[in-house]
Design a protein around this motif. Structure first.
Motif, PDB file in Angstrom:
ATOM      1  N   ALA A 117       0.836  -1.203   0.000  1.00 35.84           N
ATOM      2  CA  ALA A 117       0.000   0.000   0.000  1.00 35.84           C
ATOM      3  C   ALA A 117       0.871   1.253   0.000  1.00 35.84           C
ATOM      4  N   GLY A 118       0.475   2.212  -0.804  1.00 35.41           N
ATOM      5  CA  GLY A 118       1.210   3.464  -0.896  1.00 35.41           C
ATOM      6  C   GLY A 118       2.308   3.451  -1.948  1.00 35.41           C
ATOM      7  N   LYS A 119       2.550   2.303  -2.535  1.00 30.92           N
ATOM      8  CA  LYS A 119       3.572   2.178  -3.586  1.00 30.92           C
ATOM      9  C   LYS A 119       2.916   1.657  -4.852  1.00 30.92           C
ATOM     10  N   ARG A 120       3.532   1.969  -5.965  1.00 28.26           N
ATOM     11  CA  ARG A 120       3.065   1.444  -7.252  1.00 28.26           C
ATOM     12  C   ARG A 120       4.253   1.339  -8.183  1.00 28.26           C
ATOM     13  N   TRP A 121       4.122   0.510  -9.175  1.00 26.50           N
ATOM     14  CA  TRP A 121       5.151   0.390 -10.192  1.00 26.50           C
ATOM     15  C   TRP A 121       5.084   1.622 -11.089  1.00 26.50           C
ATOM     16  N   LEU A 122       6.219   2.242 -11.333  1.00 27.64           N
ATOM     17  CA  LEU A 122       6.323   3.400 -12.228  1.00 27.64           C
ATOM     18  C   LEU A 122       7.057   2.949 -13.476  1.00 27.64           C
ATOM     19  N   VAL A 123       6.375   2.981 -14.612  1.00 25.88           N
ATOM     20  CA  VAL A 123       6.961   2.412 -15.828  1.00 25.88           C
ATOM     21  C   VAL A 123       6.965   3.395 -17.000  1.00 25.88           C
ATOM     22  N   TRP A 124       7.950   3.207 -17.830  1.00 26.52           N
ATOM     23  CA  TRP A 124       8.078   3.904 -19.099  1.00 26.52           C
ATOM     24  C   TRP A 124       7.956   2.850 -20.189  1.00 26.52           C
ATOM     25  N   LEU A 125       7.234   3.163 -21.249  1.00 25.84           N
ATOM     26  CA  LEU A 125       7.172   2.270 -22.398  1.00 25.84           C
ATOM     27  C   LEU A 125       8.442   2.462 -23.211  1.00 25.84           C
ATOM     28  N   LYS A 126       9.191   1.391 -23.405  1.00 26.87           N
ATOM     29  CA  LYS A 126      10.463   1.454 -24.135  1.00 26.87           C
ATOM     30  C   LYS A 126      10.185   1.307 -25.619  1.00 26.87           C
ATOM     31  N   LEU A 127      10.526   2.363 -26.366  1.00 23.48           N
ATOM     32  CA  LEU A 127      10.362   2.348 -27.819  1.00 23.48           C
ATOM     33  C   LEU A 127      11.694   2.049 -28.493  1.00 23.48           C
ATOM     34  N   ASP A 128      11.650   1.233 -29.520  1.00 27.27           N
ATOM     35  CA  ASP A 128      12.817   0.950 -30.351  1.00 27.27           C
ATOM     36  C   ASP A 128      12.662   1.779 -31.621  1.00 27.27           C
ATOM     37  N   CYS A 129      13.430   2.848 -31.706  1.00 28.59           N
ATOM     38  CA  CYS A 129      13.326   3.761 -32.853  1.00 28.59           C
ATOM     39  C   CYS A 129      14.448   3.537 -33.866  1.00 28.59           C
TER      40      CYS A 129
END
Length: 156
Positions: free
Chosen positions: A77-89
């Motif tokens: 509780a009080g925490k969450r996963w923080l994610v970035w979508l990784k793009l292959d450009c």
């Protein structure tokens, strides 16, 4: 010392490429770290420990399977996963191609799934294909192409 200077003494907003680096900086008082490598499923518990310890431990996702792993391993509780979508450009090393329809579907799945458990922070692209460049104009061309690809993706 270099990382402290680079962050203006805030000890926030650094990017690492290994979990060993993340642990090193966390031990040094840094509490906002982006692990710039797609989630290694076999190291999920290490990532969870960092996510629980730090104010913000962020990581990259590039597949629905990685998203499922995070959802199956909720944080306290009080925490969450923080994610970035990784793009292959264009680098071809990791990430989803921004022109792949599955990339937008994955971004939506992250953003709309359960943001109290897994939150989409943004998109991340690394111009690793510049490593072989021999001059500044070649680097600039890759940077422009990557920027255009990311902008096209986020405005789709």
């Amino acid at each position: 010392e270099g990382a402290e200077l680079a962050t203006g003494g805030t000890r926030r907003g650094i990017v690492v490429s290994t979990l060993a680096e993340a642990r090193f900086f966390a031990a040094g008082g840094f509490d906002d770290i982006l692990y710039a490598y797609p989630l290694p499923g076999g190291r999920l518990e290490e990532c969870a420990a960092l996510a629980q310890r730090l104010r913000a431990f962020q990581l990259l996702l590039d597949s629905p399977q990685a998203l499922d792993l995070l959802r199956q391993r909720p944080l306290p509780a009080g925490k969450r996963w923080l994610v970035w979508l990784k793009l292959d450009c264009g680098n071809g090393r990791a990430g989803v191609r921004p022109t792949d329809p599955d990339a937008l579907a994955l971004a939506r799945a992250i953003a709309q799934g359960a943001p109290e458990e897994v939150t989409l922070v943004g998109v991340y692209a690394h111009c690793g294909d510049t490593y072989g460049c021999r001059d500044v104009p070649a680097i600039q061309a890759i940077a422009r192409a990557t920027t255009a690809a990311v902008l096209d993706f986020v405005t789709a």
